[in-house]
Design a protein around this motif. Structure first.
Motif, PDB file in Angstrom:
ATOM      1  N   PHE A  77       0.831  -1.204   0.000  1.00  0.00           N
ATOM      2  CA  PHE A  77       0.000   0.000   0.000  1.00  0.00           C
ATOM      3  C   PHE A  77       0.867   1.256   0.000  1.00  0.00           C
ATOM      4  O   PHE A  77       0.617   2.208  -0.760  1.00  0.00           O
ATOM      5  CB  PHE A  77      -0.914  -0.022   1.230  1.00  0.00           C
ATOM      6  N   ASN A  78       1.901   1.265   0.835  1.00  0.00           N
ATOM      7  CA  ASN A  78       2.769   2.443   0.918  1.00  0.00           C
ATOM      8  C   ASN A  78       3.646   2.611  -0.320  1.00  0.00           C
ATOM      9  O   ASN A  78       3.817   3.725  -0.829  1.00  0.00           O
ATOM     10  CB  ASN A  78       3.656   2.356   2.168  1.00  0.00           C
ATOM     11  N   ASN A  79       4.199   1.517  -0.815  1.00  0.00           N
ATOM     12  CA  ASN A  79       5.175   1.627  -1.890  1.00  0.00           C
ATOM     13  C   ASN A  79       4.552   1.787  -3.270  1.00  0.00           C
ATOM     14  O   ASN A  79       5.144   2.436  -4.133  1.00  0.00           O
ATOM     15  CB  ASN A  79       6.106   0.409  -1.873  1.00  0.00           C
ATOM     16  N   LEU A  80       3.395   1.222  -3.483  1.00  0.00           N
ATOM     17  CA  LEU A  80       2.749   1.413  -4.789  1.00  0.00           C
ATOM     18  C   LEU A  80       2.321   2.859  -4.979  1.00  0.00           C
ATOM     19  O   LEU A  80       2.358   3.383  -6.096  1.00  0.00           O
ATOM     20  CB  LEU A  80       1.548   0.477  -4.925  1.00  0.00           C
ATOM     21  N   ASN A  81       1.941   3.519  -3.895  1.00  0.00           N
ATOM     22  CA  ASN A  81       1.620   4.947  -3.994  1.00  0.00           C
ATOM     23  C   ASN A  81       2.854   5.754  -4.400  1.00  0.00           C
ATOM     24  O   ASN A  81       2.786   6.655  -5.245  1.00  0.00           O
ATOM     25  CB  ASN A  81       1.081   5.465  -2.656  1.00  0.00           C
ATOM     26  N   VAL A  88       4.172   8.917 -12.701  1.00  0.00           N
ATOM     27  CA  VAL A  88       3.435  10.065 -13.247  1.00  0.00           C
ATOM     28  C   VAL A  88       4.388  11.107 -13.813  1.00  0.00           C
ATOM     29  O   VAL A  88       4.165  11.670 -14.894  1.00  0.00           O
ATOM     30  CB  VAL A  88       2.528  10.677 -12.156  1.00  0.00           C
ATOM     31  N   VAL A  89       5.490  11.368 -13.090  1.00  0.00           N
ATOM     32  CA  VAL A  89       6.462  12.373 -13.552  1.00  0.00           C
ATOM     33  C   VAL A  89       7.499  11.759 -14.484  1.00  0.00           C
ATOM     34  O   VAL A  89       8.453  12.430 -14.891  1.00  0.00           O
ATOM     35  CB  VAL A  89       7.154  13.048 -12.356  1.00  0.00           C
ATOM     36  N   LYS A  90       7.349  10.458 -14.796  1.00  0.00           N
ATOM     37  CA  LYS A  90       8.256   9.737 -15.699  1.00  0.00           C
ATOM     38  C   LYS A  90       9.707   9.838 -15.224  1.00  0.00           C
ATOM     39  O   LYS A  90      10.624  10.145 -15.998  1.00  0.00           O
ATOM     40  CB  LYS A  90       8.119  10.279 -17.122  1.00  0.00           C
ATOM     41  N   SER A  91       9.898   9.572 -13.943  1.00  0.00           N
ATOM     42  CA  SER A  91      11.235   9.610 -13.371  1.00  0.00           C
ATOM     43  C   SER A  91      12.093   8.488 -13.930  1.00  0.00           C
ATOM     44  O   SER A  91      11.618   7.363 -14.161  1.00  0.00           O
ATOM     45  CB  SER A  91      11.163   9.487 -11.844  1.00  0.00           C
TER      46      SER A  91
END
Length: 254
Positions: A77-81, A88-91
């Motif tokens: 739960f913590n890491n998938l967020n 999203v920012v395509k890091s």
């Protein structure tokens, strides 16, 4: 029955006919009755104690299975967020994070099914676990992880230290965006006593009101009580800017 009924019927002039004779008969019968009754009560108590111990073992195993089953969803739960925010920012670190996450999950799902694992493997997992979170900090702070390389066959319950490291990163990042300091140290002496220290700085936020009430921390406290009831000492120190966990555990050899 023999002394007080049958004997009176067939031998009316025997010692059972008078009060002194009755008392003498009781004196002979009672020790035998007491001894046999004692054996009976002792046998029943032993059998009931075995049943109680079996039930306790079943309950303990069930509690451990339940507590352990909650670890993976809590971690995911913590890491998938976090992974989602990087995607999203395509890091450029997203593939590396996925690789580290895969390594950590492989250990959780396949290599720690037993009640205990070699301490060396658990330390390697904690190192990867810390590296996974460290990548999220980037240049915003400093993370230190120090642990022994050789453990001489010592074993430990798996995944029992994860939550302290996870909470250190979570609470440090929740209130500050830079100058994060997280220090993780493991030492072990010749007697097999492990000393685990996890310290982090933080800035107070509304999240800190529930610091000690999360699922992860309550689970690990229950597991410690079940697995190392008289063989561990947990101390949590908290100030306005520092949170420190010190856990001492007496471990066994394989």
């Amino acid at each position: 029955m023999e002394e007080f009924v049958i004997e009176k019927w067939y031998f009316p002039d025997s010692r059972g006919a008078g009060f002194p004779g009755v008392m003498f008969s009781l004196g002979q019968i009672l020790p035998v009755i007491v001894i046999l009754s004692g054996f009976k009560f002792a046998w029943d108590a032993l059998r009931n104690q075995r049943k109680v111990e079996e039930l306790k073992a079943i309950i303990k195993e069930g509690e451990l299975t339940f507590l352990k089953s909650q670890i993976n969803p809590h971690f995911l739960f913590n890491n998938l967020n976090n992974l989602y925010s990087y995607a999203v920012v395509k890091s450029a670190k997203t593939p590396e994070i996925i690789l580290e996450l895969s390594s950590v999950l492989r250990y959780m799902l396949y290599e720690c099914k037993e009640a205990s694992v070699p301490l060396s493997k658990e330390i390697e997992h904690l190192r990867n676990f810390t590296r996974l979170y460290e990548m999220q900090i980037e240049e915003r702070g400093k993370v230190s992880f120090v642990a022994p390389e050789q453990n001489s066959g010592i074993v430990i319950a798996p995944l029992i230290l994860n939550v302290f490291i996870e909470n250190a990163f979570k609470h440090s990042q929740s209130g500050q965006s830079e100058q994060i300091v997280i220090d993780i140290r493991l030492t072990i002496n010749e007697e097999g006593k492990l000393i685990f220290v996890c310290q982090n700085n933080y800035k107070p936020t509304n999240l800190d009101a529930n610091t000690g009430k999360g699922i992860g921390l309550s689970n690990v406290i229950k597991r410690l009580d079940l697995l190392y009831h008289d063989a561990h000492e947990l101390e949590i120190q908290q100030t306005d800017s520092m949170y420190k966990v010190t856990l001492e555990m007496v471990l066994n050899k394989n």
